[in-house]
Motif scaffolding. Structure first.
Motif, PDB file in Angstrom:
ATOM      1  N   ALA A 103      37.443  35.738  56.878  1.00  0.00           N
ATOM      2  CA  ALA A 103      38.658  36.550  56.853  1.00  0.00           C
ATOM      3  C   ALA A 103      38.347  37.916  56.248  1.00  0.00           C
ATOM      4  N   PRO A 104      38.993  38.956  56.740  1.00  0.00           N
ATOM      5  CA  PRO A 104      38.772  40.284  56.159  1.00  0.00           C
ATOM      6  C   PRO A 104      39.275  40.339  54.723  1.00  0.00           C
ATOM      7  N   PRO A 105      38.744  41.245  53.928  1.00  0.00           N
ATOM      8  CA  PRO A 105      39.235  41.380  52.552  1.00  0.00           C
ATOM      9  C   PRO A 105      40.735  41.631  52.542  1.00  0.00           C
ATOM     10  N   GLY A 106      41.414  40.946  51.647  1.00  0.00           N
ATOM     11  CA  GLY A 106      42.863  41.079  51.614  1.00  0.00           C
ATOM     12  C   GLY A 106      43.387  41.065  50.211  1.00  0.00           C
ATOM     13  N   LYS A 107      44.549  40.449  50.043  1.00  0.00           N
ATOM     14  CA  LYS A 107      45.194  40.409  48.742  1.00  0.00           C
ATOM     15  C   LYS A 107      44.433  39.481  47.801  1.00  0.00           C
ATOM     16  N   PRO A 108      44.601  39.661  46.506  1.00  0.00           N
ATOM     17  CA  PRO A 108      43.966  38.745  45.551  1.00  0.00           C
ATOM     18  C   PRO A 108      44.451  37.322  45.766  1.00  0.00           C
ATOM     19  N   LYS A 109      43.620  36.364  45.374  1.00  0.00           N
ATOM     20  CA  LYS A 109      44.004  34.963  45.496  1.00  0.00           C
ATOM     21  C   LYS A 109      45.252  34.692  44.672  1.00  0.00           C
ATOM     22  N   ASN A 110      46.120  33.833  45.208  1.00  0.00           N
ATOM     23  CA  ASN A 110      47.390  33.578  44.549  1.00  0.00           C
ATOM     24  C   ASN A 110      47.697  32.088  44.610  1.00  0.00           C
ATOM     25  N   TRP A 111      47.521  31.425  43.486  1.00  0.00           N
ATOM     26  CA  TRP A 111      47.735  29.985  43.415  1.00  0.00           C
ATOM     27  C   TRP A 111      49.183  29.613  43.722  1.00  0.00           C
ATOM     28  N   SER A 112      50.121  30.379  43.233  1.00  0.00           N
ATOM     29  CA  SER A 112      51.528  30.059  43.474  1.00  0.00           C
ATOM     30  C   SER A 112      51.858  30.064  44.958  1.00  0.00           C
ATOM     31  N   VAL A 113      51.371  31.063  45.668  1.00  0.00           N
ATOM     32  CA  VAL A 113      51.618  31.142  47.114  1.00  0.00           C
ATOM     33  C   VAL A 113      50.898  30.017  47.838  1.00  0.00           C
ATOM     34  N   TYR A 114      49.645  29.809  47.470  1.00  0.00           N
ATOM     35  CA  TYR A 114      48.854  28.763  48.113  1.00  0.00           C
ATOM     36  C   TYR A 114      49.506  27.396  47.934  1.00  0.00           C
ATOM     37  N   SER A 115      49.853  27.050  46.711  1.00  0.00           N
ATOM     38  CA  SER A 115      50.378  25.714  46.430  1.00  0.00           C
ATOM     39  C   SER A 115      51.740  25.477  47.070  1.00  0.00           C
ATOM     40  N   ASN A 330      46.506  34.133  40.123  1.00  0.00           N
ATOM     41  CA  ASN A 330      47.904  34.194  40.573  1.00  0.00           C
ATOM     42  C   ASN A 330      48.291  35.589  41.021  1.00  0.00           C
ATOM     43  N   GLY A 331      47.415  36.231  41.769  1.00  0.00           N
ATOM     44  CA  GLY A 331      47.729  37.580  42.225  1.00  0.00           C
ATOM     45  C   GLY A 331      47.878  38.525  41.056  1.00  0.00           C
ATOM     46  N   SER A 332      48.998  39.218  40.998  1.00  0.00           N
ATOM     47  CA  SER A 332      49.243  40.162  39.903  1.00  0.00           C
ATOM     48  C   SER A 332      49.770  39.472  38.647  1.00  0.00           C
ATOM     49  N   GLU A 333      50.101  38.187  38.756  1.00  0.00           N
ATOM     50  CA  GLU A 333      50.584  37.426  37.610  1.00  0.00           C
ATOM     51  C   GLU A 333      49.409  36.845  36.826  1.00  0.00           C
ATOM     52  N   PRO A 334      49.645  36.380  35.596  1.00  0.00           N
ATOM     53  CA  PRO A 334      48.554  35.839  34.786  1.00  0.00           C
ATOM     54  C   PRO A 334      47.872  34.643  35.441  1.00  0.00           C
ATOM     55  N   THR A 335      46.579  34.566  35.257  1.00  0.00           N
ATOM     56  CA  THR A 335      45.800  33.441  35.756  1.00  0.00           C
ATOM     57  C   THR A 335      46.115  32.179  34.953  1.00  0.00           C
ATOM     58  N   GLU A 336      46.185  31.036  35.653  1.00  0.00           N
ATOM     59  CA  GLU A 336      46.344  29.757  34.974  1.00  0.00           C
ATOM     60  C   GLU A 336      44.969  29.196  34.643  1.00  0.00           C
ATOM     61  N   TYR A 337      44.865  28.548  33.475  1.00  0.00           N
ATOM     62  CA  TYR A 337      43.615  27.912  33.084  1.00  0.00           C
ATOM     63  C   TYR A 337      43.857  26.430  32.820  1.00  0.00           C
ATOM     64  N   TRP A 338      42.908  25.629  33.275  1.00  0.00           N
ATOM     65  CA  TRP A 338      42.973  24.183  33.110  1.00  0.00           C
ATOM     66  C   TRP A 338      41.599  23.673  32.705  1.00  0.00           C
ATOM     67  N   VAL A 339      41.576  22.617  31.927  1.00  0.00           N
ATOM     68  CA  VAL A 339      40.336  21.911  31.643  1.00  0.00           C
ATOM     69  C   VAL A 339      40.310  20.682  32.539  1.00  0.00           C
ATOM     70  N   ALA A 340      39.240  20.530  33.303  1.00  0.00           N
ATOM     71  CA  ALA A 340      39.176  19.500  34.339  1.00  0.00           C
ATOM     72  C   ALA A 340      38.164  18.419  33.981  1.00  0.00           C
ATOM     73  N   SER A 341      38.515  17.191  34.324  1.00  0.00           N
ATOM     74  CA  SER A 341      37.649  16.045  34.090  1.00  0.00           C
ATOM     75  C   SER A 341      36.699  15.840  35.270  1.00  0.00           C
TER      76      SER A 341
END
Length: 374
Positions: A103-115, A330-341
């Motif tokens: 895909a061509p370069p586009g908007k920043p990755k956005n977890w809220s939109v994706y999910s 999350n795009g222009s919003e703060p990034t979410e952080y998780w600790v994963a098992s």
């Protein structure tokens, strides 16, 4: 219809069915990211109206295809005449070539939109029905493999909305196109080798299952059935979980459930692991924790190491285990952080994306809560 319009239409039609692929398919690692029924022994190829048709090319005149056919005869005892007949009916799919291009370069990755594509009422309600209709198979898989029902429900829901969108490309057309006519790219040779291996696996699986290889339909990358297994993974991990004597990931929910559980165990799922798959976390302004985002798709850090780097979870981590740090942009919003098992990372081996694995977790949880509420 103009090519751009055609590609957009095909992509929209297959996006749910091919939202994610198994670990060895297209994506590279990134930190942001029943009832038993007798089925016929052999299926005829689907009518042309049921799948995306492509352009006729005489693959039998292609040197690379001839070499591939010769290898199948020498290695696996296939009939050369049958292979020549098969490839005379295979079509070139330019739409697939366009869809696998980066895909061509586009908007920043956005977890809220994706999910939001996956954790939504239609998919959640379908998940409740799927769980209710297949409760016995899900319970058996959980007991045998140690994979919770909600994880299995979440994954199959993300992949195909429980079998509703499994793709309408003939798998042999797709894999032949990508094995011998992959678009120009830095990794072109590696991708072509991958799809040749998948084409080989398709022919082996079809012979083993007693089906016409042209009857197999799937995603634009060749993934098959409710769980969207690539053909090589069908050979490695698919199981006859409904006990009818054959493996059918296209029509048997039980086979899909058992096969997904077997895949996850084969990719590192630990049944004895306590606690959650992921834990919400905050990170310190010092940014010493950034080095833990480069650890790859693997749990390999001790809780005390993460704490020392400024990573704090909202609930205690079970001791004696290793973890990883996950960032969800999350795009222009703060990034979410998780600790994963470790078990979270087993899901990323289905598709090498944090976004994908977190969608599986969140959809499974949403279905469980909705089912409990009802």
């Amino acid at each position: 219809m103009k090519r751009k319009s055609l590609i957009a239409l095909l992509l929209a039609a297959t996006v749910a069915a091919t939202s994610m692929l198994p670990a060895d398919a297209l994506a590279a690692p990134t930190s942001t990211k029943t009832k038993k029924t007798k089925k016929p022994a052999k299926k005829a190829a689907a009518p042309a109206s049921d799948y995306y048709t492509g352009e006729f090319v005489n693959y039998n005149q292609w040197k690379e295809v001839q070499q591939f056919a010769g290898d199948m005869v020498a290695k696996h005892g296939f009939s050369r005449a049958e292979l020549d007949s098969l490839f005379s009916n295979v079509r070139y799919l330019d739409s697939v070539v366009q869809l696998v291009k980066p895909a061509p370069p586009g908007k920043p990755k956005n977890w809220s939109v994706y999910s939001s594509r996956f954790i939504e009422p239609i998919r959640v309600n379908a998940g409740v029905r799927f769980w209710n209709e297949n409760a016995d198979a899900l319970a058996r898989a959980e007991a045998l493999y140690g994979v919770p029902a909600e994880t299995l429900v979440g994954l199959i829901g993300v992949e195909t909305i429980y079998g509703r969108d499994t793709g309408r490309f003939r798998v042999v057309d797709t894999l032949t196109t990508l094995a011998f006519a992959y678009p120009l790219a830095p990794n072109r040779e590696a991708r072509m080798a991958f799809f040749r291996d998948e084409l080989e696996a398709t022919l082996l699986y079809a012979r083993q299952a007693g089906i016409d290889p042209l009857s197999l339909q799937g995603s634009f990358a060749g993934a098959v059935g409710m769980p969207q297994f690539m053909p090589s993974n069908i050979l490695k991990y698919a199981v006859d979980f409904d006990g009818d004597g054959r493996i059918d990931l296209r029509n048997s929910a039980a086979d899909a459930i058992g096969s997904v559980a077997a895949f996850l165990v084969g990719h590192g799922w630990h049944r004895e692991q306590p606690g959650a798959l992921v834990y919400p976390a905050t990170v310190s302004p010092s940014r010493a924790w950034e080095t833990y985002l480069t650890g790859g798709l693997e749990a390999k850090f001790r809780p005390e190491d993460l704490t020392a780097a400024g990573v704090v979870t909202t609930s205690p981590l079970p001791p004696g285990m290793l973890y990883g740090l996950v960032d969800l942009q999350n795009g222009s919003e703060p990034t979410e952080y998780w600790v994963a098992s470790n078990n979270f990372y087993a899901i990323t081996q289905y598709n090498r994306s944090y976004f994908y694995a977190m969608s599986v977790v969140e959809l499974g949880r949403a279905v469980r809560l909705s089912r409990g509420a009802n």
